[in-house]
Design an enzyme around this catalytic site. Structure first.
Site, PDB file in Angstrom:
ATOM      1  N   ASN A  87      32.435  14.795  17.880  1.00  0.00           N
ATOM      2  CA  ASN A  87      31.029  15.015  18.242  1.00  0.00           C
ATOM      3  C   ASN A  87      30.647  13.621  18.784  1.00  0.00           C
ATOM      4  O   ASN A  87      30.709  12.546  17.840  1.00  0.00           O
ATOM      5  CB  ASN A  87      30.048  15.564  17.290  1.00  0.00           C
ATOM      6  CG  ASN A  87      30.383  16.779  16.749  1.00  0.00           C
ATOM      7  OD1 ASN A  87      31.222  17.655  17.547  1.00  0.00           O
ATOM      8  ND2 ASN A  87      30.299  17.303  15.629  1.00  0.00           N
ATOM      9  N   GLN A  94      26.306  15.159  16.939  1.00  0.00           N
ATOM     10  CA  GLN A  94      26.644  14.127  16.122  1.00  0.00           C
ATOM     11  C   GLN A  94      25.531  13.474  15.116  1.00  0.00           C
ATOM     12  O   GLN A  94      24.365  13.536  15.597  1.00  0.00           O
ATOM     13  CB  GLN A  94      27.157  13.188  17.078  1.00  0.00           C
ATOM     14  CG  GLN A  94      27.758  11.793  16.057  1.00  0.00           C
ATOM     15  CD  GLN A  94      28.117  10.733  16.920  1.00  0.00           C
ATOM     16  OE1 GLN A  94      27.808  10.466  18.168  1.00  0.00           O
ATOM     17  NE2 GLN A  94      29.008   9.672  16.285  1.00  0.00           N
ATOM     18  N   HIS A 100      34.322   9.422  14.174  1.00  0.00           N
ATOM     19  CA  HIS A 100      35.176  10.152  13.262  1.00  0.00           C
ATOM     20  C   HIS A 100      35.603  11.467  13.888  1.00  0.00           C
ATOM     21  O   HIS A 100      34.935  12.034  14.736  1.00  0.00           O
ATOM     22  CB  HIS A 100      34.438  10.420  11.899  1.00  0.00           C
ATOM     23  CG  HIS A 100      33.066  11.298  12.197  1.00  0.00           C
ATOM     24  ND1 HIS A 100      31.868  10.632  12.521  1.00  0.00           N
ATOM     25  CD2 HIS A 100      32.700  12.508  12.025  1.00  0.00           C
ATOM     26  CE1 HIS A 100      30.734  11.445  12.585  1.00  0.00           C
ATOM     27  NE2 HIS A 100      31.511  12.595  12.434  1.00  0.00           N
ATOM     28  N   HIS A 102      36.705  15.257  12.871  1.00  0.00           N
ATOM     29  CA  HIS A 102      36.985  16.308  11.910  1.00  0.00           C
ATOM     30  C   HIS A 102      38.291  17.086  11.798  1.00  0.00           C
ATOM     31  O   HIS A 102      38.545  17.407  12.938  1.00  0.00           O
ATOM     32  CB  HIS A 102      35.943  17.413  11.932  1.00  0.00           C
ATOM     33  CG  HIS A 102      34.368  16.983  11.982  1.00  0.00           C
ATOM     34  ND1 HIS A 102      33.492  17.299  10.685  1.00  0.00           N
ATOM     35  CD2 HIS A 102      33.604  16.422  12.927  1.00  0.00           C
ATOM     36  CE1 HIS A 102      32.449  16.701  11.178  1.00  0.00           C
ATOM     37  NE2 HIS A 102      32.476  16.217  12.321  1.00  0.00           N
TER      38      HIS A 102
HETATM   39  P1  AMP Z   1      29.060  14.729  12.697  1.00  0.00           P
HETATM   40  O1  AMP Z   1      28.021  15.932  12.873  1.00  0.00           O
HETATM   41  O2  AMP Z   1      30.206  14.869  13.581  1.00  0.00           O
HETATM   42  O3  AMP Z   1      28.423  13.274  13.063  1.00  0.00           O
HETATM   43  O4  AMP Z   1      29.437  15.078  11.215  1.00  0.00           O
HETATM   44  C1  AMP Z   1      29.068  14.222  10.087  1.00  0.00           C
HETATM   45  C2  AMP Z   1      30.005  14.752   9.096  1.00  0.00           C
HETATM   46  O5  AMP Z   1      29.771  13.657   8.082  1.00  0.00           O
HETATM   47  C3  AMP Z   1      29.086  15.917   8.480  1.00  0.00           C
HETATM   48  O6  AMP Z   1      30.138  17.241   8.483  1.00  0.00           O
HETATM   49  C4  AMP Z   1      28.642  15.574   6.965  1.00  0.00           C
HETATM   50  O7  AMP Z   1      28.696  16.657   5.977  1.00  0.00           O
HETATM   51  C5  AMP Z   1      29.690  14.420   6.539  1.00  0.00           C
HETATM   52  N1  AMP Z   1      29.039  13.527   5.806  1.00  0.00           N
HETATM   53  C6  AMP Z   1      28.032  12.930   5.761  1.00  0.00           C
HETATM   54  N2  AMP Z   1      27.859  11.963   4.884  1.00  0.00           N
HETATM   55  C7  AMP Z   1      28.917  11.849   4.346  1.00  0.00           C
HETATM   56  C8  AMP Z   1      29.464  11.073   3.041  1.00  0.00           C
HETATM   57  N3  AMP Z   1      28.852  10.205   2.543  1.00  0.00           N
HETATM   58  N4  AMP Z   1      30.705  11.630   2.619  1.00  0.00           N
HETATM   59  C9  AMP Z   1      31.459  12.424   3.286  1.00  0.00           C
HETATM   60  N5  AMP Z   1      31.022  13.327   4.351  1.00  0.00           N
HETATM   61  C10 AMP Z   1      29.880  12.937   4.770  1.00  0.00           C
END
Ligand code: AMP
Ligand code: ZN
Length: 153
Positions: A87, A94, A100, A102
């Site tokens: 994202n 995002q 990152h 997924h």
């Molecule tokens: P995005 O919407 O692509 O920015 O996704 C961020 C992702 O990071 C989400 O799926 C969250 O569940 C995950 N996330 C946020 N904080 C952490 C953390 N400390 N450890 C692992 N995953 C996380």
């Protein structure tokens, strides 16, 4: 770089994560709110806001790692499907502004439209996922070597 960034803090070992794989450029750990069991995040070690401002060699590295993890899920662990998603920007959903990708194995189906239902990762589930992936994680390094992104031993 960004001191308050949670993924930078994980990369530096300052915040906890269930780590699956790491190398000079990337780090893979479990998402704490998985869509399905085995939901992984492949991150760059360096801080870039999103895919559009990460250097191409980092994008290639992170996506090669993501593809190798998808291969483990599909070819070895028998997942009938895998989503690989990144994202870029709040409008795209995002939430963490550190590049990152997924990797989401889809054991139950549902397609890419069903990416919003989440559950909370438990310690038990985390241990199970780490145990599933660990014996096969060498595939990631091999993919990076085959792609010329890291040197062979
Ligand atoms: P995005 O919407 O692509 O920015 O996704 C961020 C992702 O990071 C989400 O799926 C969250 O569940 C995950 N996330 C946020 N904080 C952490 C953390 N400390 N450890 C692992 N995953 C996380
Ligand atoms: Zn960061």
């Amino acid at each position: 770089m960004a001191r308050e960034c949670i993924f930078c803090r994980i990369a530096k070992g300052e915040a906890p994560a269930y780590k699956v794989y790491e190398d000079e450029v990337s780090l893979v750990f479990l998402d704490i709110f998985p869509v399905e069991k085995g939901h992984l995040l492949v991150t760059s070690r360096e801080h870039y806001e999103a895919v559009h401002n990460a250097p191409p060699r980092v994008v290639a590295h992170v996506f090669t790692v993501a593809a190798a993890l998808a291969k483990i899920y599909r070819d070895i662990l028998g997942a009938p499907g895998v989503n690989i998603v990144t994202n870029s920007g709040r409008a795209a959903g995002q939430e963490v502004f550190h590049f990152h990708v997924h990797v989401i194995p889809r054991w139950r189906g549902g397609g890419w439209r069903r990416l919003v239902e989440r559950h909370v990762l438990t310690e038990e589930e985390a241990r199970e996922v780490l145990g599933m992936l660990k014996p096969h994680i060498g595939i990631v390094r091999k993919a990076l070597i085959d792609a010329g992104l890291v040197g062979g031993e």
